[in-house]
Write a protein that holds these residues in place. Sequence first.
Motif, PDB file in Angstrom:
ATOM      1  N   GLU A 140     -52.423 -43.927  15.770  1.00  0.00           N
ATOM      2  CA  GLU A 140     -53.794 -44.414  15.544  1.00  0.00           C
ATOM      3  C   GLU A 140     -54.577 -43.440  14.674  1.00  0.00           C
ATOM      4  O   GLU A 140     -54.157 -42.303  14.455  1.00  0.00           O
ATOM      5  CB  GLU A 140     -54.498 -44.593  16.902  1.00  0.00           C
ATOM      6  CG  GLU A 140     -53.909 -45.745  17.716  1.00  0.00           C
ATOM      7  CD  GLU A 140     -54.462 -45.808  19.133  1.00  0.00           C
ATOM      8  OE1 GLU A 140     -55.081 -44.820  19.593  1.00  0.00           O
ATOM      9  OE2 GLU A 140     -54.254 -46.845  19.777  1.00  0.00           O
ATOM     10  N   GLY A 141     -55.740 -43.909  14.210  1.00  0.00           N
ATOM     11  CA  GLY A 141     -56.615 -43.031  13.421  1.00  0.00           C
ATOM     12  C   GLY A 141     -58.009 -43.052  14.010  1.00  0.00           C
ATOM     13  O   GLY A 141     -58.182 -43.297  15.204  1.00  0.00           O
ATOM     14  N   GLY A 142     -59.016 -42.843  13.162  1.00  0.00           N
ATOM     15  CA  GLY A 142     -60.402 -42.860  13.640  1.00  0.00           C
ATOM     16  C   GLY A 142     -60.845 -44.278  13.970  1.00  0.00           C
ATOM     17  O   GLY A 142     -60.175 -45.259  13.629  1.00  0.00           O
ATOM     18  N   ILE A 143     -61.983 -44.390  14.621  1.00  0.00           N
ATOM     19  CA  ILE A 143     -62.510 -45.716  14.962  1.00  0.00           C
ATOM     20  C   ILE A 143     -63.032 -46.393  13.697  1.00  0.00           C
ATOM     21  O   ILE A 143     -63.727 -45.769  12.885  1.00  0.00           O
ATOM     22  CB  ILE A 143     -63.620 -45.586  16.028  1.00  0.00           C
ATOM     23  CG1 ILE A 143     -62.957 -45.224  17.363  1.00  0.00           C
ATOM     24  CG2 ILE A 143     -64.431 -46.865  16.155  1.00  0.00           C
ATOM     25  CD1 ILE A 143     -63.890 -45.134  18.525  1.00  0.00           C
ATOM     26  N   SER A 144     -62.674 -47.659  13.524  1.00  0.00           N
ATOM     27  CA  SER A 144     -63.045 -48.380  12.299  1.00  0.00           C
ATOM     28  C   SER A 144     -64.557 -48.564  12.180  1.00  0.00           C
ATOM     29  O   SER A 144     -65.238 -48.850  13.165  1.00  0.00           O
ATOM     30  CB  SER A 144     -62.353 -49.742  12.298  1.00  0.00           C
ATOM     31  OG  SER A 144     -62.811 -50.501  11.209  1.00  0.00           O
ATOM     32  N   THR A 145     -65.048 -48.432  10.955  1.00  0.00           N
ATOM     33  CA  THR A 145     -66.458 -48.723  10.680  1.00  0.00           C
ATOM     34  C   THR A 145     -66.579 -50.004   9.839  1.00  0.00           C
ATOM     35  O   THR A 145     -67.627 -50.288   9.275  1.00  0.00           O
ATOM     36  CB  THR A 145     -67.131 -47.558   9.923  1.00  0.00           C
ATOM     37  OG1 THR A 145     -66.413 -47.357   8.714  1.00  0.00           O
ATOM     38  CG2 THR A 145     -67.148 -46.282  10.735  1.00  0.00           C
ATOM     39  N   LEU A 146     -65.470 -50.758   9.726  1.00  0.00           N
ATOM     40  CA  LEU A 146     -65.511 -52.020   8.972  1.00  0.00           C
ATOM     41  C   LEU A 146     -66.279 -53.063   9.792  1.00  0.00           C
ATOM     42  O   LEU A 146     -66.449 -52.904  11.007  1.00  0.00           O
ATOM     43  CB  LEU A 146     -64.082 -52.512   8.688  1.00  0.00           C
ATOM     44  CG  LEU A 146     -63.177 -51.543   7.905  1.00  0.00           C
ATOM     45  CD1 LEU A 146     -61.788 -52.145   7.718  1.00  0.00           C
ATOM     46  CD2 LEU A 146     -63.781 -51.185   6.545  1.00  0.00           C
ATOM     47  N   CYS A 147     -66.734 -54.142   9.138  1.00  0.00           N
ATOM     48  CA  CYS A 147     -67.496 -55.172   9.850  1.00  0.00           C
ATOM     49  C   CYS A 147     -66.625 -55.793  10.950  1.00  0.00           C
ATOM     50  O   CYS A 147     -65.424 -55.988  10.740  1.00  0.00           O
ATOM     51  CB  CYS A 147     -67.899 -56.304   8.901  1.00  0.00           C
ATOM     52  SG  CYS A 147     -68.752 -55.758   7.430  1.00  0.00           S
ATOM     53  N   ALA A 148     -67.248 -56.139  12.062  1.00  0.00           N
ATOM     54  CA  ALA A 148     -66.497 -56.782  13.144  1.00  0.00           C
ATOM     55  C   ALA A 148     -65.907 -58.092  12.623  1.00  0.00           C
ATOM     56  O   ALA A 148     -66.620 -58.891  12.025  1.00  0.00           O
ATOM     57  CB  ALA A 148     -67.419 -57.050  14.320  1.00  0.00           C
ATOM     58  N   GLY A 149     -64.609 -58.285  12.802  1.00  0.00           N
ATOM     59  CA  GLY A 149     -63.955 -59.517  12.356  1.00  0.00           C
ATOM     60  C   GLY A 149     -63.325 -59.397  10.986  1.00  0.00           C
ATOM     61  O   GLY A 149     -62.652 -60.331  10.532  1.00  0.00           O
ATOM     62  N   CYS A 150     -63.488 -58.265  10.297  1.00  0.00           N
ATOM     63  CA  CYS A 150     -62.879 -58.059   8.971  1.00  0.00           C
ATOM     64  C   CYS A 150     -61.353 -58.128   9.109  1.00  0.00           C
ATOM     65  O   CYS A 150     -60.777 -57.492   9.998  1.00  0.00           O
ATOM     66  CB  CYS A 150     -63.292 -56.702   8.419  1.00  0.00           C
ATOM     67  SG  CYS A 150     -62.475 -56.325   6.853  1.00  0.00           S
ATOM     68  N   GLY A 151     -60.732 -58.909   8.220  1.00  0.00           N
ATOM     69  CA  GLY A 151     -59.274 -59.043   8.274  1.00  0.00           C
ATOM     70  C   GLY A 151     -58.549 -57.711   8.133  1.00  0.00           C
ATOM     71  O   GLY A 151     -57.455 -57.527   8.675  1.00  0.00           O
ATOM     72  N   HIS A 152     -59.158 -56.779   7.406  1.00  0.00           N
ATOM     73  CA  HIS A 152     -58.487 -55.493   7.167  1.00  0.00           C
ATOM     74  C   HIS A 152     -58.137 -54.793   8.477  1.00  0.00           C
ATOM     75  O   HIS A 152     -57.098 -54.133   8.584  1.00  0.00           O
ATOM     76  CB  HIS A 152     -59.382 -54.554   6.346  1.00  0.00           C
ATOM     77  CG  HIS A 152     -59.794 -55.073   4.988  1.00  0.00           C
ATOM     78  ND1 HIS A 152     -59.281 -56.214   4.444  1.00  0.00           N
ATOM     79  CD2 HIS A 152     -60.664 -54.566   4.064  1.00  0.00           C
ATOM     80  CE1 HIS A 152     -59.827 -56.412   3.244  1.00  0.00           C
ATOM     81  NE2 HIS A 152     -60.674 -55.424   2.994  1.00  0.00           N
ATOM     82  N   ASP A 153     -59.020 -54.916   9.485  1.00  0.00           N
ATOM     83  CA  ASP A 153     -58.750 -54.249  10.763  1.00  0.00           C
ATOM     84  C   ASP A 153     -57.497 -54.812  11.445  1.00  0.00           C
ATOM     85  O   ASP A 153     -56.757 -54.076  12.096  1.00  0.00           O
ATOM     86  CB  ASP A 153     -59.955 -54.389  11.705  1.00  0.00           C
ATOM     87  CG  ASP A 153     -60.945 -53.234  11.537  1.00  0.00           C
ATOM     88  OD1 ASP A 153     -60.524 -52.134  11.116  1.00  0.00           O
ATOM     89  OD2 ASP A 153     -62.139 -53.442  11.811  1.00  0.00           O
ATOM     90  N   SER A 154     -57.271 -56.125  11.287  1.00  0.00           N
ATOM     91  CA  SER A 154     -56.063 -56.722  11.887  1.00  0.00           C
ATOM     92  C   SER A 154     -54.820 -56.164  11.201  1.00  0.00           C
ATOM     93  O   SER A 154     -53.798 -55.910  11.844  1.00  0.00           O
ATOM     94  CB  SER A 154     -56.069 -58.244  11.729  1.00  0.00           C
ATOM     95  OG  SER A 154     -57.292 -58.768  12.151  1.00  0.00           O
TER      96      SER A 154
END
Length: 350
Positions: free
Chosen positions: A26-40
């Motif tokens: 794992e890495g740091g906690i994501s700061t991308l928008c909730a629901g962004c496909g990139h996080d999946s």
Amino acid sequence: MTFSRPSFRHPGLSANEAGYYLKDYEGGISTLCAGCGHDSINGAIIQACYELAIPPHKIVKLSGIGCSSKSPAYLLGKAHGFNSVHGRMPSIATGANMANRDLLYLGISGDGDTASIGIGQFVHAVRRSLNMVYVVMNNGCYGLTKGQYSATADKGSIGKKGDPNQLESIDLCEIAIQLGAGFVARSFSGDKRQLGPLLKAAMSHTGMAFLDVISPCVTFNNTPGSTKSYHWVREHSEATNTFDYVPFRQEITTDHEDGTSFSVVLHDNSTIQLHKVDSSVTVTDRRQAIDNLERHKEKGRILTGLLYIDPESEDTHEILGTVKEPLNNLGKDALCPGNAALEKINEGFR
Ligand SMILES: Cc1ncc(C[n+]2csc(CCOP(=O)(O)OP(=O)(O)O)c2C)c(N)n1
Ligand code: SF4
């Protein structure tokens, strides 16, 4: 507010064959928008590296600029990493790969980063067959700079601003197949079952493994008229095949006899078992692979899955006949053989 991930994990979670736990990937906690496909996609990459038991310090994560290119901060915290200038990830990957061929190079890019500013870099990394996994998180827009259409946005597609895109789109998979990538696949961030095995197979392939993953931008490009929205992709995608990835160390248990299934053995002796939905689809023929993509496009459908594979493909090191050892393993005498050796080499060019 804190962005550090809590270290506590469920005590029942087990280590992989190399002795690493999921949290080691794992890495740091994501700061991308909730629901962004990139996080999946980030989640799928973490899972694939864990399941393949790749020691995290044997991985190099590289990116350019964009929401997608921020992803390396959210995964593989113990891997090597370099966040380059916009569109320049392929040259950084090439240099690093030439210096140390023993690591797994994972390039993470966006459609803007690769198909717009970075297209010149991308095509040359592909034609050199650089040994890397090249993931494009494709949302058809520049998410980080507020959603302008990128070069992969389909003509007529409508983003949040309302005006349809008037320009032709670039199909990165078609370009990659045409320029000799040995592994080309397309998937969808919302299809974990397809994306996981594709990532694992890409990581085991020698040479350029290119993965275009449609990844909706929920903030700027998830409108009903956008061809990169969750709704559109779910309604219009068609899988070329379903497949299992079987690592070499694992016993092959799946049935081979089915008339529409076949296996592809990779360089490291791991196996891709394809179960074809449409028996007319051949994934080992370049021309047919491009034809398949175009045929589905004409019908307004997005073809996903493994699109093309050349199990015999060579990587840049094999093509150039470079030294087998990473440069940091070579001693001073090999790296700096002195004037006499240099003279001899120069003589050879006269
Ligand atoms: C040389 C340069 N030109 C332009 C920019 C502005 N810029 C930053 S990110 C970006 C596009 C990002 O789009 P994409 O790669 O698709 O990533 P996304 O944010 O959509 O994931 C642009 C144009 C920049 N940072 N550097
Ligand atoms: S702006 Fe779009 S691409 Fe960027 S993090 Fe938000 S949803 Fe994802």
